[in-house]
Enzyme design. Structure first.
Site, PDB file in Angstrom:
ATOM      1  N   TYR A  37       0.192   9.741 -12.888  1.00  0.00           N
ATOM      2  CA  TYR A  37      -1.316   9.757 -12.969  1.00  0.00           C
ATOM      3  C   TYR A  37      -1.868  10.222 -14.207  1.00  0.00           C
ATOM      4  O   TYR A  37      -1.546  11.093 -14.953  1.00  0.00           O
ATOM      5  CB  TYR A  37      -1.955  10.934 -11.885  1.00  0.00           C
ATOM      6  CG  TYR A  37      -1.424  10.451 -10.322  1.00  0.00           C
ATOM      7  CD1 TYR A  37      -1.952   9.459  -9.827  1.00  0.00           C
ATOM      8  CD2 TYR A  37      -0.886  11.360  -9.716  1.00  0.00           C
ATOM      9  CE1 TYR A  37      -1.583   9.131  -8.549  1.00  0.00           C
ATOM     10  CE2 TYR A  37      -0.434  11.189  -8.171  1.00  0.00           C
ATOM     11  CZ  TYR A  37      -1.021  10.090  -7.743  1.00  0.00           C
ATOM     12  OH  TYR A  37      -0.699   9.892  -6.440  1.00  0.00           O
ATOM     13  N   ARG A 223     -10.404   0.951 -14.873  1.00  0.00           N
ATOM     14  CA  ARG A 223      -9.145   1.596 -14.841  1.00  0.00           C
ATOM     15  C   ARG A 223      -8.255   0.648 -13.998  1.00  0.00           C
ATOM     16  O   ARG A 223      -8.877   0.009 -12.963  1.00  0.00           O
ATOM     17  CB  ARG A 223      -8.987   3.126 -14.622  1.00  0.00           C
ATOM     18  CG  ARG A 223      -9.183   3.208 -12.853  1.00  0.00           C
ATOM     19  CD  ARG A 223      -9.292   4.942 -12.681  1.00  0.00           C
ATOM     20  NE  ARG A 223      -7.854   5.451 -12.698  1.00  0.00           N
ATOM     21  CZ  ARG A 223      -7.105   5.518 -11.706  1.00  0.00           C
ATOM     22  NH1 ARG A 223      -7.539   5.517 -10.583  1.00  0.00           N
ATOM     23  NH2 ARG A 223      -5.852   5.928 -11.795  1.00  0.00           N
ATOM     24  N   ASN A 225      -5.145   0.780 -11.075  1.00  0.00           N
ATOM     25  CA  ASN A 225      -4.256   1.497 -10.129  1.00  0.00           C
ATOM     26  C   ASN A 225      -3.274   0.417  -9.527  1.00  0.00           C
ATOM     27  O   ASN A 225      -3.502  -0.474  -9.601  1.00  0.00           O
ATOM     28  CB  ASN A 225      -4.973   2.358  -9.180  1.00  0.00           C
ATOM     29  CG  ASN A 225      -4.418   3.512  -8.295  1.00  0.00           C
ATOM     30  OD1 ASN A 225      -3.196   3.812  -8.824  1.00  0.00           O
ATOM     31  ND2 ASN A 225      -4.854   3.953  -7.368  1.00  0.00           N
ATOM     32  N   GLU A 265      -4.815  -2.719  -8.479  1.00  0.00           N
ATOM     33  CA  GLU A 265      -6.566  -2.815  -8.263  1.00  0.00           C
ATOM     34  C   GLU A 265      -7.137  -2.521  -9.684  1.00  0.00           C
ATOM     35  O   GLU A 265      -6.615  -1.401 -10.335  1.00  0.00           O
ATOM     36  CB  GLU A 265      -6.780  -1.490  -7.282  1.00  0.00           C
ATOM     37  CG  GLU A 265      -6.072  -1.373  -6.008  1.00  0.00           C
ATOM     38  CD  GLU A 265      -6.601   0.082  -5.390  1.00  0.00           C
ATOM     39  OE1 GLU A 265      -6.099   0.118  -4.097  1.00  0.00           O
ATOM     40  OE2 GLU A 265      -6.837   1.112  -5.959  1.00  0.00           O
TER      41      GLU A 265
END
Lengths: 355, 198, 320
Positions: A37, A223, A225, A265
């Site tokens: 992460y 961003r 994911n 995503e």
């Protein structure tokens, strides 16, 4: 450029398919050979021509089919789209943002004609030509957020900002990675992320929230994911998990290349002007392993990332049971050669797979 | 012993506190069963002059003790559902300085908290204290039905009959924890139930 | 780049509201539309004052839905470093200026069943846009506005004639005061209170709501501070490896920018927290003036808000 929209399904017979164009622009999410992460935010101000980063709201060959799938999900379960009463203004903000962006970015597909509060919206791919009064809910067939998100790919979370936190107070969520809007609506940033392992301890959410609270009008951010999905199923909802969960067990060494999809995503964040809310579109891109392996760099890297991923993350992302089979498949595409930094396929510079 | 130390959990799981007297003219106190003990602990004559106690006895006999506190208003009812319209009515006329105290089961506190936030009181301003049963109010994420008083994990949804495991993920809006199908990937393979905190 | 996005504007109207307050109207220089905004938002106005570029935040007071122009009102501060004096004395109709996109640190809680606005003096400006938003979108609101006297009561006449039932005005000179405790005690559950005005008024409202048992989340306040002049001081910037001098009439943030250091900022008035900077070493005294850091952080000597705070002493080393 005019997009050729696919005739395809994301359920039952799963005729979803990526063209070569779609594979090349697939947002492979790993910029290096490992994953952990991070608050990997960057400004959302365009990107390479033809890439998914280029436009504010990317429209691709799956647009029409995805909107058809969303309509089916909402017909089955209207709770997938909800807006708490104070979020209507934010819904109008979102409607304006999407209509203005799409009509400017894709003038051949979408048109917006404004005369004061009288707006005319033309959506050619979906055959819509509606005239309505801005800020007057009675002139639209649905609330403003539902109206426009039935015409935009990806999920939309509309977050109220108050008390130095963000609150999931509205959204349309039908292509989610196994979380329930109906359950999470009304929660703050830390609460709706509560089930995510490891990231709280690393302070990821504290830093991410600080960043998001300070996103200002005119300065959107983005961003990537990711997770894994068996079959090109958009609606991996907790609501229907008792129906689709079993599909995870249908993977075999013979079909894994076709059935196993990396689910990425593209998350973007825009400050909404009149409501001071933040909209958080979560656009889902699917690509099966066979198609991804046509990019030698992605083959090498995906193997290393999946192999080295901490067990908690593989469990949270729901593929711990299938990981050994994935690795058997992926190992064949990893010849040990180094990979170039960054997410792009670098087809010209990355050597083909060495037997 | 009616106090229970809940294990550390995720950020969405509510953390209950200990009731303390607060400044303000009006004090709304809602409790069920052993929750009465927390009210008895916090009560002072000053608080009681502006207090409205709403008590769901659930077969306990704290009623006399609570009445003996001499609150400005006292009500005892058979169930939360029976008391709900009264709670809504009281909150309708509440002022910004009204203080709310909730004590008892998670189900009682969660549902009364929801009435408070609907009325416009921030949840952080509402005091809570857990006493008594640790059973949970569970929402089935699949059929959306609520099953009350769930003490075991996994359990059977009282509406759709699916076998659900008990998550700590909690929705204030639903006043419920989330239950998710435990045997979706291996139908029929349901582990034996244990107490939630065993 | 630090701060919000910029907009090139032209000053199209300047109106003296009273002896101390002047209103400025900005339109886009390229003739386009300005962004809509939410009531309570501010813009940061850039002023080229000789060698110094000053950037001061001012609340937008125009209708948030009106994209043709923004208006702000500036109160002249004769003792300040000159930002407001520059606006009053050096800006003329037709001037080209640069302002920031709207930023809102004082937005309405749209869940509120009622909005209660309490203004003191020039603190009326954010409420003017919030009132327009409430009028357009519906919802209960009430304004209590304290001014020194009728002559200095900016926009009092407009407010009283447009909103005779919602607006209440109090003049200090006539010994009128907001009966705060009674006002707050009567408010129905679901009310949010907003206060903008001098520090004393903000503290009064915050302390009274606390005493009466109001939830913290229902109390909102905003006060932009103008940086105050002070003795010059020297700062070492460890990351940029520079030693800079902060002049009498510039802020630490402005001195960093003048030296080519890209320091983050947003409101430049001690409210938003963006410019928070870690102190690596110091010998001397901080003059903290922001609303962002807590008292214990001020006392710790570990952090400073360079937009409004200063330093007196021998050495100051910052992590910037």
């Amino acid at each position: 450029m005019t997009i050729q929209f696919n005739e395809e399904t994301f359920r039952d017979d799963y005729t979803f398919k990526n063209s070569d164009w779609a594979i090349q622009r697939f947002p492979f999410p790993f910029h290096e050979d490992s994953y952990m992460y991070s608050v990997n935010m960057e400004q959302h101000r365009g990107g390479p021509e033809g890439s998914i980063y280029e436009k504010r709201f990317d429209v691709d060959e799956h647009y029409v089919a995805e909107m058809r799938d969303r309509a089916m999900v909402l017909a089955d379960d209207p709770l997938r789209c909800q807006s708490l009463p104070h979020m209507t203004l934010a819904g109008w903000d979102l409607l304006e943002l999407i209509m203005v962006s799409k009509s400017e970015d894709y003038p051949d597909l979408f048109e917006l004609h404004r005369d004061g509060d009288q707006w005319r919206w033309v959506n050619k791919p979906l055959g819509i030509d509606d005239t309505f009064t801005f800020l007057d809910e009675t002139t639209l067939p649905y609330g403003p957020m539902e109206y426009i998100t039935r015409q935009a790919q990806g999920d939309f979370c509309v977050l109220d900002q108050r008390d130095d936190n963000l609150w999931m107070d509205a959204g349309t969520v039908t292509t989610q990675a196994d979380w329930s809007l109906d359950f999470d609506i009304g929660m703050n940033f830390f609460e709706w992320h509560a089930p995510v392992p490891l990231a709280h301890e690393k302070g990821i959410f504290v830093r991410a929230l600080k960043f998001l609270l300070n996103i200002q009008q005119g300065s959107p951010a983005r961003r990537l994911n990711w997770t894994m999905t068996v079959n090109p199923l958009l609606d991996t909802s907790p609501e229907n998990y008792h129906k689709w969960g079993i599909q995870k067990t249908t993977i075999t060494p013979d079909n894994i290349g076709q059935k196993q999809h990396l689910r990425v995503e593209l998350q973007t964040f825009f400050r909404l002007p009149r409501s001071n809310a933040l909209v958080f579109p979560i656009r889902c891109y699917l690509c099966n392993f066979d198609d991804m392996m046509t990019m030698p760099k992605w083959g090498r890297r995906l193997h290393r990332v999946i192999r080295d991923l901490p067990e908690e993350l593989a469990t949270y992302k729901g593929f711990i049971d299938n990981r050994p089979m994935m690795l058997d498949y992926l190992a064949k595409f990893d010849d040990g050669l180094p990979t170039s930094p960054g997410i792009w396929p670098d087809k010209d510079s990355e050597p083909p797979l060495q037997a | 012993m009616s106090k229970f130390e809940f294990p550390q959990s995720i950020r969405s799981r509510p953390v209950w506190g200990t009731l303390e007297p607060r400044a303000g003219k009006h004090h709304l106190m809602i409790a069920d069963a052993q929750g009465a003990e927390a009210i008895l602990d916090v009560a002072t004559p000053e608080l009681m002059t502006g207090a409205h106690i709403i008590f769901i006895a659930k077969g306990t006999d704290y009623g006399d003790k609570l009445r003996a506190l001499n609150p400005a208003q006292y009500y005892e009812g058979p169930s939360y559902e029976a008391a709900a319209s009264r709670i809504q009515r009281v909150l309708q006329d509440a002022k910004m300085s009204t203080q709310v105290y909730l004590s008892g089961t998670e189900s009682l506190m969660g549902q009364a908290m929801r009435e408070c936030t609907n009325a416009g009181i921030p949840y952080t301003a509402v005091q809570t204290e857990h006493r008594g049963s640790t059973a949970r109010r569970m929402q089935c994420v699949h059929c959306k039905g609520i099953t009350e008083d769930v003490a075991i994990d996994p359990f059977v949804c009282s509406h759709c009959g699916l076998n659900l495991f008990v998550r700590d993920h909690y929705s204030r809006r639903l006043a419920a924890y989330q239950g998710v199908c435990i045997d979706a990937e291996d139908p029929g393979n349901v582990p034996p139930s244990k107490g939630i905190y065993e | 780049m630090s701060g919000a996005e910029k907009i090139d504007v032209t000053v199209t109207e300047i109106v003296a509201v009273n002896e101390l307050v002047t209103r400025f109207k900005f339109e886009r220089t390229d003739g386009g539309l300005l962004p809509t905004f939410s009531g309570g938002a501010h813009t940061v106005v850039e002023m080229k004052d000789g060698a110094i570029t000053r950037m001061n935040p001012y609340s937008l007071m125009s209708d948030p839905m009106d994209q043709s122009a923004y208006t702000i009102s500036v109160r002249r501060d004769d003792e300040g470093r000159g930002g407001s004096l520059f606006m009053h004395n050096n800006v003329s109709v037709g001037d080209k200026m640069v302002i920031s996109y709207p930023v809102n640190l004082f937005s309405l809680d749209l869940r509120a069943k009622k909005q209660l606005f309490i203004a003191g003096g020039i603190g009326i400006t954010p409420f003017l846009s919030q009132i327009k938003q409430m009028e357009r979108l519906g919802g209960a609101w009430e304004l209590h506005y304290a001014c020194r006297n009728a002559a200095l009561g900016s926009y009092v006449d407009e407010l009283l004639s447009a909103h005779p039932y919602e607006a209440h005005v109090y003049y200090d000179d006539e010994k009128q005061a907001i009966a705060l405790e009674e006002l707050l005690n009567g408010q129905p559950v679901g009310t949010h209170v907003y206060v903008c005005g001098p520090k004393g008024m903000i503290n009064w409202v915050r302390a009274t709501t606390e005493k009466l048992g109001w939830p913290r989340e229902a109390v909102h306040y905003e006060e932009f501070l103008a940086p105050q002049p002070g003795k010059p001081f020297e700062v070492k910037l460890a990351v940029s490896n520079k030693v800079i001098q902060v002049g009498e009439d510039e802020s630490l943030l402005e001195a960093m920018e003048r030296s080519g250091v890209d320091a983050p900022y947003l409101c430049r008035g001690g409210a938003c927290g963006q410019c928070e900077t870690r102190v690596i070493d110091y010998s001397g005294n901080f003059i903290h003036r922001d609303h962002w850091l807590e008292d214990d952080e001020h006392a710790s000597g570990e952090k400073i808000m360079p937009c409004v705070s200063r330093f007196e002493g021998k050495t100051l080393v910052l992590d910037r």
